[in-house]
Design a protein around this motif. Structure first.
Motif, PDB file in Angstrom:
ATOM      1  N   GLY A 118     -45.919 -11.515  47.426  1.00 51.08           N
ATOM      2  CA  GLY A 118     -46.425 -11.452  46.060  1.00 51.08           C
ATOM      3  C   GLY A 118     -45.491 -12.111  45.066  1.00 51.08           C
ATOM      4  N   ALA A 161     -51.007 -13.116  43.889  1.00 54.27           N
ATOM      5  CA  ALA A 161     -49.912 -12.242  43.468  1.00 54.27           C
ATOM      6  C   ALA A 161     -50.442 -10.863  43.106  1.00 54.27           C
ATOM      7  N   LEU A 187     -51.576  -8.935  46.323  1.00 53.51           N
ATOM      8  CA  LEU A 187     -50.439  -8.508  47.133  1.00 53.51           C
ATOM      9  C   LEU A 187     -49.676  -7.356  46.486  1.00 53.51           C
TER      10      LEU A 187
END
Length: 269
Positions: free
Chosen positions: A177, A189, A192
């Motif tokens: 991420g 991002a 995650l």
């Protein structure tokens, strides 16, 4: 030609680091390997989650977890020792995070119990590889590679490789991420980060790092909206799962841990 060579350079460094680190694990694995001994700590309970999903298509642990743990221990069972959380309808749900066992299921199906070790080894190598790709965003590739190898061999990665570790799993999610945020992949991002919090609720403490990276890279409302929306998707699923199992989205397994006190079965938070 020069552009191609430059773009291939990080890949070459990455493969070299991954291969060197993976080969360094071989002596320890050959010395330590014995069936199922890597399932130390909580590893056996993550395996139980995989077994229940495979055999019964359910996370319910009542048909796999020994009931004698709670009925025959005169000294009691505290929340640290217990591995079961009580559902809103009396079901035995896992206390530990079930996200990693779900993601690792293909390895269990393909290779049996040893698949859990294979999955863990891959996450360990992945962590080291991601460390390099994050480091090279701030320094030269040579310096990033050298530093990564120092961290890889000086850190706990070798010890954690012989395990079935949720710590490895969520660390892989977090580093993936961070790299996604550093490369302006806002949706990835967000997803995650949300998955990492689902894997371990205290990872919400890492969210300010993602926010700081985003603030340093953009003020776009559209990009922030994408990041927050996609972070919210796994968190919404986590909340729905909590609702189904424990009766409310904000109730987690760690607030419903089955314990034995004074010979009586009860729950602890």
């Amino acid at each position: 030609m020069s552009q191609s060579t430059e773009s291939d350079s990080p890949k070459r460094y990455g493969w070299l680091i991954a291969i060197v680190f993976a080969l360094s694990l071989v002596p320890q694995l050959s010395q330590s390997y014995s069936p199922n001994t890597w399932l130390s700590g909580d590893g056996g309970f993550y395996l139980n989650i995989q077994k229940s999903l495979t055999r019964y298509n359910s996370l319910n642990q009542s048909r796999l977890h020994p009931h004698s743990w709670y009925s025959q221990r005169k000294e009691g069972v505290n929340d640290a020792f217990s591995n079961i959380s009580l559902g809103s309808d009396g079901e035995w749900w896992p206390k530990h995070s079930y996200l990693m066992p779900i993601i690792a299921l293909p390895f269990y199906w393909l290779f049996g119990v040893v698949g859990t070790l294979i999955f863990n080894l891959l996450t360990t190598v992945g962590i080291v590889l991601l460390t390099f790709h994050i480091a090279r965003r701030f320094t030269s590739e040579g310096a990033a590679a050298a530093t990564t190898l120092v961290v890889a061999f000086a850190g706990p990665f070798t010890a954690y490789s012989y395990n079935f570790s949720n710590d490895n799993f969520y660390t892989l999610l977090l580093l993936s991420g961070v790299l996604a945020a550093l490369t302006d992949k806002d949706k990835l991002a967000g997803v995650l980060l949300g998955l990492a919090i689902w894997a371990k609720i205290t990872n919400i403490l890492i969210a300010p790092l993602f926010i700081a990276i985003m603030l340093a890279r953009t003020r776009s409302r559209e990009r922030w909206g994408r990041f927050l929306l996609f972070a919210g998707i796994p968190l919404a699923l986590y909340g729905l799962a909590n609702w189904y199992m424990f009766g409310a989205p904000w109730l987690t397994s760690y607030q419903r841990v089955v314990v034995v006190e004074n010979g009586q079965l009860t729950i602890a938070s």
